[in-house]
Design an enzyme around this catalytic site. Structure first.
Site, PDB file in Angstrom:
ATOM      1  N   TYR A  52      -1.546  11.212   0.990  1.00 48.28           N
ATOM      2  CA  TYR A  52      -2.124  11.414  -0.409  1.00 48.28           C
ATOM      3  C   TYR A  52      -1.980  12.711  -1.042  1.00 48.28           C
ATOM      4  CZ  TYR A  52      -4.667   7.010   0.845  1.00 48.28           C
ATOM      5  OH  TYR A  52      -4.854   5.780   1.200  1.00 48.28           O
ATOM      6  N   HIS A  84      -6.659  -6.937  -1.828  1.00 47.60           N
ATOM      7  CA  HIS A  84      -5.645  -5.884  -1.461  1.00 47.60           C
ATOM      8  C   HIS A  84      -4.906  -6.101  -0.177  1.00 47.60           C
ATOM      9  CE1 HIS A  84      -3.762  -2.347  -1.132  1.00 47.60           C
ATOM     10  NE2 HIS A  84      -4.342  -1.831   0.020  1.00 47.60           N
ATOM     11  N   ASP A 138       0.823  -1.283  -0.065  1.00 44.26           N
ATOM     12  CA  ASP A 138       0.073  -0.069   0.033  1.00 44.26           C
ATOM     13  C   ASP A 138       0.970   1.185  -0.113  1.00 44.26           C
ATOM     14  OD1 ASP A 138      -2.960   0.603   0.604  1.00 44.26           O
ATOM     15  OD2 ASP A 138      -1.875   2.170   1.491  1.00 44.26           O
TER      16      ASP A 138
END
Ligand SMILES: C[C@]12O[C@H]1[C@H](O)c1c(cc(O)c3c1C(=O)c1cccc(O)c1-3)C2=O
Ligand SMILES: O=C(O)C[C@@H](O)C(=O)O
Length: 321
Positions: free
Chosen positions: A249, A302, A139
């Site tokens: 982000y 994921h 991730d």
């Protein structure tokens, strides 16, 4: 970056996008300390802190052998690696790091571009006496791991990327409103871009976020039980922790620009793709590195370190031997 194309269409078509049942307000259980969590994993793991690149980083270390660094992502902590750490500890010195802004590590106002976060890790491993390490990322941690290999090639023995590639230009093309059956609503990419508001909305409520993410990925909700979800929610429930997670982000523009300056990674690279990312890994990884092998965690969506820890341990032990 995840296109979540075909796979996600399948996921969406299969009604995979479940609205997580709002968990009844979970009893505000006391979550054990990192020190207690570290000792609960076999392999002689201990919770430690070290200063690197201007921040104090938390990491959990144990085992003996050649050094391997493990980097988790959002909204998780070093705890995401709990099922693979004991296996790796039998032949490696495992260093599971909370990256800048994560868990027990500092949450400064800035420095969240992945190149700088890779510098944090590089200075950390040097302070531990290692000039060359294996790096494994999942991730957001996979973006830091890739940046480590791209910026510190002499310090990178091998690199493993679990389900996530470094963010690139294609991230700008992901639709905010995917056509029915055409994609998966990556709402967290938009949510985490918002300045200020996420901390007000999500602080103290991160268990709802954690439950939604797992409800829309794990094939079996029991793969990550209540205790582990409470560990993650606790790590992200303060306004500062929410803010720091959004900063990973919000650094995307800088990260995309930095990627353009990198040559191909020359360290051997293992890509572990899920159902959703395996094809993308096969297509894109060879454009980013010269020595690539890709395997598929075909039962995973994921969270591979928790969805298929045995497969991941096996593939990592083979690759890092
Ligand atoms: C960097 C990151 O955007 C982060 C997020 O953690 C992420 C990523 C990929 C996913 O596939 C994915 C998620 C994510 O939260 C999630 C929930 C449900 C299904 C699903 O597939 C996902 C990512 O690579
Ligand atoms: O102002 C805050 O962040 C607190 C409030 O948003 C809350 O809902 O907890």
């Amino acid at each position: 970056m995840i296109s979540l194309g075909a796979g996600s269409a399948a996921l969406a078509m299969a009604g995979g996008v479940a609205a997580a049942e709002p968990a009844a307000a979970t009893p505000r259980r006391r979550v054990p300390s990192d020190a207690a969590l570290a000792r609960s994993i076999s392999g002689g793991f201990r919770s430690r802190y070290a200063h690197a690149n201007g921040v104090r980083l938390h990491y959990v270390t144990g085992g003996s052998g050649t050094p391997v660094v493990l980097l988790a992502g959002w909204p998780q902590t070093w705890w995401a690696w709990r099922h693979v750490m004991p296996e790796l500890a039998r032949s490696h010195r495992v260093i599971a790091v909370d990256i800048r802004g994560m868990g027990g590590s500092d949450k400064p106002q800035g420095g969240y571009d992945k190149k700088n976060m890779a510098r944090d890790v590089h200075e950390l491993v040097r302070s531990l006496g290692y000039s060359r390490v294996d790096v494994v990322g999942h991730d957001m941690g996979a973006m830091v791991a890739f940046s480590f290999a791209a910026n510190h090639p002499a310090a990178t023995r091998r690199l493993a990327l679990v389900d996530t590639l470094h963010v690139d230009e294609t991230q700008y093309d992901i639709p905010l409103l995917p056509r029915p059956g055409q994609g998966f609503n990556l709402w967290w990419w938009a949510f985490n871009q918002v300045q200020g508001l996420p901390a007000h909305l999500a602080a103290g409520r991160m268990r709802h976020v954690v439950d939604w993410l797992f409800a829309n990925s794990l094939p079996d909700q029991g793969l990550v039980p209540d205790f582990d979800r409470a560990v993650y929610a606790h790590a992200y429930d303060s306004p500062d922790a929410v803010r720091a997670g959004t900063a990973w982000y919000q650094a995307a523009h800088q990260d995309i620009a930095d990627l353009k300056t990198y040559g191909k990674v020359t360290a051997p690279v293992l890509g572990v793709g899920s159902q959703l990312t395996y094809d993308q890994f096969r297509q894109v990884l060879p454009t980013l590195a010269t020595d690539v092998r890709v395997v598929c965690a075909d039962k995973s969506i994921h969270y591979i370190p928790e969805e298929q820890p045995e497969l991941l341990s096996r593939e990592l032990l083979k690759f890092l031997a």
